[in-house]
Design a protein around this motif. Structure first.
Motif, PDB file in Angstrom:
ATOM      1  N   MET A 140       0.809  -1.210   0.000  1.00 21.64           N
ATOM      2  CA  MET A 140       0.000   0.000   0.000  1.00 21.64           C
ATOM      3  C   MET A 140       0.845   1.264   0.000  1.00 21.64           C
ATOM      4  SD  MET A 140      -3.153  -0.930  -0.161  1.00 21.64           S
ATOM      5  CE  MET A 140      -4.110   0.474   0.382  1.00 21.64           C
ATOM      6  N   LEU A 141       2.057   1.201   0.552  1.00 21.89           N
ATOM      7  CA  LEU A 141       2.913   2.394   0.643  1.00 21.89           C
ATOM      8  C   LEU A 141       4.087   2.323  -0.324  1.00 21.89           C
ATOM      9  CD1 LEU A 141       2.990   2.876   4.533  1.00 21.89           C
ATOM     10  CD2 LEU A 141       1.457   3.917   2.862  1.00 21.89           C
ATOM     11  N   ARG A 142       3.918   1.567  -1.375  1.00 17.11           N
ATOM     12  CA  ARG A 142       5.009   1.364  -2.331  1.00 17.11           C
ATOM     13  C   ARG A 142       5.486   2.675  -2.951  1.00 17.11           C
ATOM     14  NH1 ARG A 142       3.193  -2.909  -6.350  1.00 17.11           N
ATOM     15  NH2 ARG A 142       3.443  -4.208  -4.481  1.00 17.11           N
ATOM     16  N   PRO A 191       7.302   7.750   0.611  1.00 16.73           N
ATOM     17  CA  PRO A 191       8.674   7.747   1.142  1.00 16.73           C
ATOM     18  C   PRO A 191       8.938   6.512   1.996  1.00 16.73           C
ATOM     19  CG  PRO A 191       7.693   9.931   1.344  1.00 16.73           C
ATOM     20  CD  PRO A 191       6.607   9.026   0.869  1.00 16.73           C
ATOM     21  N   ALA A 192      10.136   5.961   1.868  1.00 23.31           N
ATOM     22  CA  ALA A 192      10.454   4.691   2.525  1.00 23.31           C
ATOM     23  C   ALA A 192      10.320   4.771   4.037  1.00 23.31           C
ATOM     24  CB  ALA A 192      11.866   4.253   2.142  1.00 23.31           C
ATOM     25  N   TRP A 193      10.615   5.927   4.628  1.00 23.80           N
ATOM     26  CA  TRP A 193      10.603   6.032   6.088  1.00 23.80           C
ATOM     27  C   TRP A 193       9.205   5.845   6.663  1.00 23.80           C
ATOM     28  CZ3 TRP A 193       7.682   9.609   8.684  1.00 23.80           C
ATOM     29  CH2 TRP A 193       7.234  10.713   7.966  1.00 23.80           C
ATOM     30  N   ILE A 194       8.170   6.199   5.883  1.00 26.67           N
ATOM     31  CA  ILE A 194       6.801   6.021   6.372  1.00 26.67           C
ATOM     32  C   ILE A 194       6.490   4.538   6.538  1.00 26.67           C
ATOM     33  CG2 ILE A 194       4.364   6.414   5.885  1.00 26.67           C
ATOM     34  CD1 ILE A 194       5.112   8.921   4.375  1.00 26.67           C
ATOM     35  N   GLY A 195       6.847   3.760   5.512  1.00 28.88           N
ATOM     36  CA  GLY A 195       6.639   2.323   5.601  1.00 28.88           C
ATOM     37  C   GLY A 195       7.442   1.694   6.728  1.00 28.88           C
ATOM     38  N   ASP A 196       8.672   2.170   6.936  1.00 24.05           N
ATOM     39  CA  ASP A 196       9.512   1.625   8.008  1.00 24.05           C
ATOM     40  C   ASP A 196       8.896   1.890   9.375  1.00 24.05           C
ATOM     41  OD1 ASP A 196      11.342   0.686   6.189  1.00 24.05           O
ATOM     42  OD2 ASP A 196      12.678   2.426   6.352  1.00 24.05           O
TER      43      ASP A 196
END
Length: 309
Positions: A239-241, A244-249
């Motif tokens: 869903m968060l592809r 920004p990567a930090w949100i998914g982390d």
């Protein structure tokens, strides 16, 4: 000593007590007196809590039995409630909003049911912890026992309830093609870590709730927000592809998501390690240790305040 009264009689007065020159603290120390309800040392507190382990087990079992005692279906609601929640979420998020994108249909339903059951375990422990002291003031004021026994017993009650839900979860997993294997054994350490985490969180909320009863009204909104941010109904990486990567982390490393991922990985054949964040077991252990130990110490520090006022 003697003194003459107004009628000429001689009255004998008591000799001065040797304790007259002592301070109250010195008198207490001399006669082995202690402050009622004083907080014991941490090691002694742990020993006292362990000594009440039979009370903790009996109290949690009694609360679990009484929870649905007025319902006609009785204890069946322990399984039916989370299963109905999963059905509602599947209708809204699986069929209407299509949140299953990137997840095969035979994986999504056990993925969703696992998420609902595992998150409900944490949610129920937190909500029970908020009321553990404020909702049992009569017991707290009437009996002397380590107050941590109450939030611990409520967390244990939720673990017992989860065991009933796990029976349904295993049946759902088999129905959609995930058959028993050695990986299923990983469910046990995952749930142990989550139980330690939940207990620590329940202890923290019990102390906060003992002074702020209104917290019980606020927590449902907090827990609902936490649920939507933890990937209960959708895959966070998918869903968060494009975000920004930090949100998914941040979302993947939150403890609720960690424990859901551990159980999903152990149970569902189509949910591989590529869906997990790096070092997921280490992170799960860290959350459990930090919240479990930290929550216990935080609760213990206010031991003598519970039930006062």
């Amino acid at each position: 000593m003697s003194e003459t009264t107004h009628d000429g009689a001689i009255a004998m007065s008591a000799p001065p007590s040797p304790d007259d020159r002592l301070s109250p603290a010195e008198v207490a120390a001399k006669y082995g007196l202690a402050v009622s309800g004083a907080r014991p040392g941490l090691a002694e507190y742990v020993r006292q809590l362990w000594g009440r382990r039979h009370f903790v087990l009996a109290f949690s079992s009694a609360k679990l039995t009484a929870q649905y005692s007025q319902a006609k279906l009785g204890q069946l609601w322990q399984v039916a409630t989370p299963l109905l929640n999963a059905a509602v979420y599947y209708l809204i998020f699986g069929l209407i909003l299509q949140s299953s994108r990137g997840i095969p249909s035979e994986v999504f339903i056990p993925f969703l049911v696992t998420g609902v059951f595992v998150f409900t375990f944490t949610q129920s422990s937190v909500m029970a912890g908020v009321r553990a002291i404020s909702g049992n003031l009569g017991l707290v004021r009437a009996l002397h026992f380590p107050r941590a026994a109450l939030p611990v017993s409520f967390a244990l009650q939720q673990l017992q309830q989860l065991m009933y839900s796990m029976i349904v979860l295993l049946v759902v997993a088999v129905a959609f093609g995930s058959y028993p294997s050695l990986s299923w054994l990983l469910i046990l350490p995952a749930l142990v870590l989550q139980f330690v985490f939940n207990t620590g969180l329940a202890l923290i909320m019990a102390r906060l709730g003992s002074k702020t009863p209104d917290l019980a009204q606020l927590m449902p909104f907090v827990m609902r927000t936490w649920m939507y941010a933890s990937g209960v109904m959708f895959s966070i990486p998918v869903m968060l592809r494009d975000k920004p990567a930090w949100i998914g982390d941040v979302l993947q490393y939150n403890p609720a998501a960690i424990y859901m991922d551990l159980v999903r990985f152990a149970l569902i054949d189509g949910y591989g390690s590529e869906n997990l964040p790096a070092h997921v077991w280490m992170v799960g252990l860290l959350w459990a240790v930090v919240l479990g130990a930290g929550g216990f110490v935080y609760f213990w520090k206010a031991e003598e305040q519970y039930g006062r006022g």
